[in-house]
Design a protein around this motif. Structure first.
Motif, mmCIF file in Angstrom:
data_model
loop_
_atom_site.group_PDB
_atom_site.id
_atom_site.type_symbol
_atom_site.label_atom_id
_atom_site.label_comp_id
_atom_site.label_asym_id
_atom_site.label_seq_id
_atom_site.Cartn_x
_atom_site.Cartn_y
_atom_site.Cartn_z
ATOM 1 N N GLN A 218 -2.724 5.501 1.083
ATOM 2 C CA GLN A 218 -3.658 4.404 1.368
ATOM 3 C C GLN A 218 -3.559 3.970 2.829
ATOM 4 O O GLN A 218 -4.580 3.696 3.468
ATOM 5 C CB GLN A 218 -3.397 3.224 0.442
ATOM 6 N N ASN A 219 -2.332 3.914 3.351
ATOM 7 C CA ASN A 219 -2.154 3.587 4.770
ATOM 8 C C ASN A 219 -2.778 4.653 5.661
ATOM 9 O O ASN A 219 -3.408 4.347 6.677
ATOM 10 C CB ASN A 219 -0.669 3.424 5.108
ATOM 11 N N THR B 4 -9.564 6.158 9.109
ATOM 12 C CA THR B 4 -10.860 5.498 9.175
ATOM 13 C C THR B 4 -11.005 4.710 10.473
ATOM 14 O O THR B 4 -12.046 4.770 11.132
ATOM 15 C CB THR B 4 -11.055 4.564 7.960
ATOM 16 N N LYS C 221 0.834 -1.195 0.000
ATOM 17 C CA LYS C 221 0.000 0.000 0.000
ATOM 18 C C LYS C 221 0.876 1.254 0.000
ATOM 19 O O LYS C 221 1.989 1.244 0.520
ATOM 20 C CB LYS C 221 -0.900 0.028 1.232
ATOM 21 N N GLU D 25 -6.549 4.309 5.817
ATOM 22 C CA GLU D 25 -6.906 3.186 6.691
ATOM 23 C C GLU D 25 -6.802 3.584 8.166
ATOM 24 O O GLU D 25 -7.700 3.294 8.963
ATOM 25 C CB GLU D 25 -5.981 2.008 6.400
#
Length: 83
Positions: A7-8, A14, A3, A11
């Motif tokens: 993208q990390n 979230t 990733k 995540e």
């Protein structure tokens, strides 16, 4: 598949119930750096590396937080996940 930093970060944000990150979110930035396997000598370089990656990401929108500290106004980059 490996990733990207952005993208990390999505995540991590979230999972923490957040939608944005800024220079002062040290814990979140360090977690992203560890997950992305970023190893810089000084913590400030790590922070800049992560924020620079978010600046050029198609997943984040850049804005600024303006702070008035001891009479000096400073602008800090803030990145929000795009809808």
């Amino acid at each position: 598949m490996k990733k990207t930093i952005s993208q990390n970060m999505i995540e991590i944000l979230t999972l923490n119930g957040q939608k944005s990150v800024w220079y002062g979110d040290i814990k979140v930035i360090e977690e992203c750096a560890n997950k992305s396997n970023i190893q810089k000598g000084h913590p400030q370089k790590t922070i800049q590396c992560v924020l620079n990656a978010l600046e050029y990401s198609k997943y984040f929108e850049k804005s600024y937080i303006i702070s008035d500290h001891t009479g000096k106004k400073r602008k800090y980059r803030c990145f929000t996940i795009k809808s």
